[in-house]
Design a protein around this motif. Sequence first.
Motif, PDB file in Angstrom:
ATOM      1  N   ILE A   8       0.854  -1.194   0.000  1.00 50.46           N
ATOM      2  CA  ILE A   8       0.000   0.000   0.000  1.00 50.46           C
ATOM      3  C   ILE A   8       0.883   1.234   0.000  1.00 50.46           C
ATOM      4  O   ILE A   8       0.624   2.197  -0.737  1.00 50.46           O
ATOM      5  CB  ILE A   8      -0.951  -0.007   1.210  1.00 50.46           C
ATOM      6  CG1 ILE A   8      -1.967  -1.148   1.055  1.00 50.46           C
ATOM      7  CG2 ILE A   8      -1.662   1.319   1.350  1.00 50.46           C
ATOM      8  CD1 ILE A   8      -2.881  -1.326   2.238  1.00 50.46           C
ATOM      9  N   LEU A  34      -8.561   4.594  -0.154  1.00 49.92           N
ATOM     10  CA  LEU A  34      -7.465   4.131   0.701  1.00 49.92           C
ATOM     11  C   LEU A  34      -6.738   5.312   1.330  1.00 49.92           C
ATOM     12  O   LEU A  34      -6.440   5.321   2.526  1.00 49.92           O
ATOM     13  CB  LEU A  34      -6.498   3.270  -0.122  1.00 49.92           C
ATOM     14  CG  LEU A  34      -5.291   2.719   0.634  1.00 49.92           C
ATOM     15  CD1 LEU A  34      -5.756   1.765   1.733  1.00 49.92           C
ATOM     16  CD2 LEU A  34      -4.350   1.990  -0.314  1.00 49.92           C
ATOM     17  N   ARG A  37      -8.922   6.792   3.949  1.00 55.95           N
ATOM     18  CA  ARG A  37      -8.952   5.901   5.131  1.00 55.95           C
ATOM     19  C   ARG A  37      -7.651   6.036   5.926  1.00 55.95           C
ATOM     20  O   ARG A  37      -7.661   6.116   7.148  1.00 55.95           O
ATOM     21  CB  ARG A  37      -9.163   4.452   4.675  1.00 55.95           C
ATOM     22  CG  ARG A  37      -9.210   3.452   5.776  1.00 55.95           C
ATOM     23  CD  ARG A  37     -10.492   3.612   6.591  1.00 55.95           C
ATOM     24  NE  ARG A  37     -10.481   2.618   7.659  1.00 55.95           N
ATOM     25  CZ  ARG A  37     -10.924   2.832   8.860  1.00 55.95           C
ATOM     26  NH1 ARG A  37     -11.456   3.994   9.161  1.00 55.95           N
ATOM     27  NH2 ARG A  37     -10.882   1.891   9.769  1.00 55.95           N
TER      28      ARG A  37
END
Length: 175
Positions: A8, A34, A37
């Motif tokens: 990630i 993402l 988040r």
Amino acid sequence: MAAVPEDIIKEIEKGRKEVSAGEEKTVDFGFYLLLDRIGSIKSDLQKQISDLQQQMMEVKEDMRQEIKQEVNGLRQEIKQEVNGLHQEMKQEVNGLRQEMRQENNSLRQEMKQEINGVRQEIKQEIDTLRQELKDDIRHIDGKLNNVIWAAIGTFFAVLVGAAGIVVAIYYTAPK
């Protein structure tokens, strides 16, 4: 802090590089989600860290206050204990002083009685010696008187005898 998976992180860095290079690529909507988040997790974690730090400061201050109160309580207890011991020692010393005074007074009284007893004995002994000396002087005086009277008697007897001899010679002598 929760560990972010390596793939990630690489994806985020790659997306940043593409955006900064001006490349217009279609970015995956999941990528934005993402990032959002991760941002909210980061914000939550920072808030939790801040809250924990605040709680730790409060706990630290509470502990400091509790320790301070405990120390003050212990000081007070020690002070009371020391004062109690000081009072007990003072009472004990005063008791010992009183006992010593009583003992000294008792010894003085006994010594006075003993000295007075010895004085009385010496006085009686002196009185007895005086009386014996007086008796001896009377006895010697009586003997001396007897000797004087005997001497006087002898003198008069010799005188009367001599007078008798003189008278006898006077009357017996031829005339």
